[in-house]
Scaffold this motif. Structure first.
Motif, short mmCIF file in Angstrom:
data_model
loop_
_atom_site.label_atom_id
_atom_site.label_comp_id
_atom_site.label_asym_id
_atom_site.label_seq_id
_atom_site.Cartn_x
_atom_site.Cartn_y
_atom_site.Cartn_z
N MET A 16 0.82 -1.21 0.00
CA MET A 16 0.00 0.00 0.00
C MET A 16 0.86 1.27 0.00
O MET A 16 0.45 2.31 -0.51
CB MET A 16 -0.96 -0.03 1.19
CG MET A 16 -2.08 -1.05 0.99
SD MET A 16 -3.16 -1.25 2.40
CE MET A 16 -2.21 -2.36 3.41
N ALA A 17 2.07 1.16 0.55
CA ALA A 17 2.99 2.29 0.49
C ALA A 17 3.37 2.59 -0.96
O ALA A 17 3.49 3.75 -1.36
CB ALA A 17 4.24 2.00 1.30
N GLY A 18 3.53 1.52 -1.76
CA GLY A 18 3.82 1.72 -3.19
C GLY A 18 2.68 2.42 -3.89
O GLY A 18 2.88 3.35 -4.68
N SER A 19 1.45 2.02 -3.60
CA SER A 19 0.27 2.67 -4.20
C SER A 19 0.20 4.13 -3.77
O SER A 19 -0.09 5.03 -4.57
CB SER A 19 -1.01 1.95 -3.77
OG SER A 19 -0.98 0.60 -4.13
N GLY A 20 0.44 4.37 -2.48
CA GLY A 20 0.38 5.74 -1.96
C GLY A 20 1.43 6.64 -2.58
O GLY A 20 1.21 7.83 -2.76
N LEU A 21 2.57 6.04 -2.96
CA LEU A 21 3.62 6.83 -3.60
C LEU A 21 3.17 7.37 -4.95
O LEU A 21 3.34 8.56 -5.24
CB LEU A 21 4.87 5.96 -3.77
CG LEU A 21 6.08 6.63 -4.43
CD1 LEU A 21 6.61 7.76 -3.56
CD2 LEU A 21 7.19 5.61 -4.69
N LEU A 22 2.57 6.51 -5.78
CA LEU A 22 2.14 6.96 -7.10
C LEU A 22 0.97 7.94 -6.99
O LEU A 22 0.94 8.96 -7.68
CB LEU A 22 1.76 5.77 -7.97
CG LEU A 22 1.48 6.09 -9.44
CD1 LEU A 22 2.71 6.72 -10.10
CD2 LEU A 22 1.08 4.83 -10.20
N GLY A 23 0.00 7.63 -6.13
CA GLY A 23 -1.11 8.56 -5.95
C GLY A 23 -0.65 9.89 -5.38
O GLY A 23 -1.06 10.97 -5.84
N GLY A 24 0.25 9.83 -4.40
CA GLY A 24 0.76 11.05 -3.78
C GLY A 24 1.55 11.91 -4.74
O GLY A 24 1.60 13.14 -4.61
N LEU A 25 2.17 11.28 -5.74
CA LEU A 25 2.91 12.03 -6.76
C LEU A 25 2.01 13.03 -7.47
O LEU A 25 2.35 14.21 -7.62
CB LEU A 25 3.50 11.03 -7.76
CG LEU A 25 4.11 11.58 -9.04
CD1 LEU A 25 5.38 12.34 -8.71
CD2 LEU A 25 4.41 10.43 -10.00
#
Length: 207
Positions: free
Chosen positions: A130-139
């Motif tokens: 989920m941290a990986g998903s949050g990274l792309l969304g947060g970008l």
């Protein structure tokens, strides 16, 4: 044993080749896209955020974290080479070596971060996934906020709001359950905070 080593080298070579080809094509498409998208929307074609999407998924293809980070960095360096190479040798538009060096350095940093993020999203479970998903969304949320809060970007507010919305859409797409989506949204918070600091530093070295 030697056969396994040869197969491993071939796979690494194929992975690196795919990464550089994707990078070159995206870099060239960026130049061409600037002449196609209307008005302020052509900024999306020249957005580092958009470049990091393929780098993220290239990282997801890496079989180890180290390969993922290297592959993403190679793809981003390819984007820089494709962009400036096409501009110089096809369009005959000169560019500063300083900016090429700055964006090449940014490509390495971005490749390490987003290659790792893509690898965590693709190959891990639970919090790291989920941290990986949050990274792309947060970008995308970060760039949207940067545009909306920057005094000189008042004419690009529609682009900013769109990127903000796209950041949340990525979470919906990358996760498969609502609890995971909420946790990924929470993971976006430090990404956005660090991203805004990163934009400040990038503006300092490119202005």
């Amino acid at each position: 044993m030697r056969r396994c080593e040869r197969l491993g080298r071939q796979r690494v070579g194929s992975y690196s080749f795919i990464a550089i080809i994707v990078g070159l094509l995206v870099g060239i498409a960026t130049v061409l896209g600037q002449g196609v998208l209307p008005g302020n929307w052509n900024s999306l074609a020249n957005s580092g955020t958009v470049w990091l999407i393929p780098a993220f998924f290239i990282g997801g293809l890496g079989t180890t974290r180290r390969r993922a980070m290297a592959g993403a960095a190679i793809s981003l360096i390819g984007m820089v080479a494709g962009y400036y190479g096409y501009a110089k040798f096809v369009q005959h538009v000169p560019h500063s070596l300083y900016y090429i060096a700055v964006w090449s350095a940014a490509a390495v940093v971005g490749g390490v971060i987003f290659g790792l993020g893509g690898n965590l999203w693709r190959r891990e479970r639970g919090g790291w996934h989920m941290a990986g998903s949050g990274l792309l969304g947060g970008l995308f949320v970060t760039e949207g906020l940067h545009i909306l809060t920057h005094a000189g970007y008042g004419h690009m507010r529609a682009v900013g709001w769109t990127e903000l919305a796209v950041g949340f859409v990525w979470i919906l797409v990358l996760e498969r359950s609502w609890p995971a989506r909420f946790l990924s949204l929470a993971a976006m918070l430090p990404v956005v905070a660090l991203g805004m600091i990163g934009y400040g530093l990038l503006n300092a070295v490119t202005s």
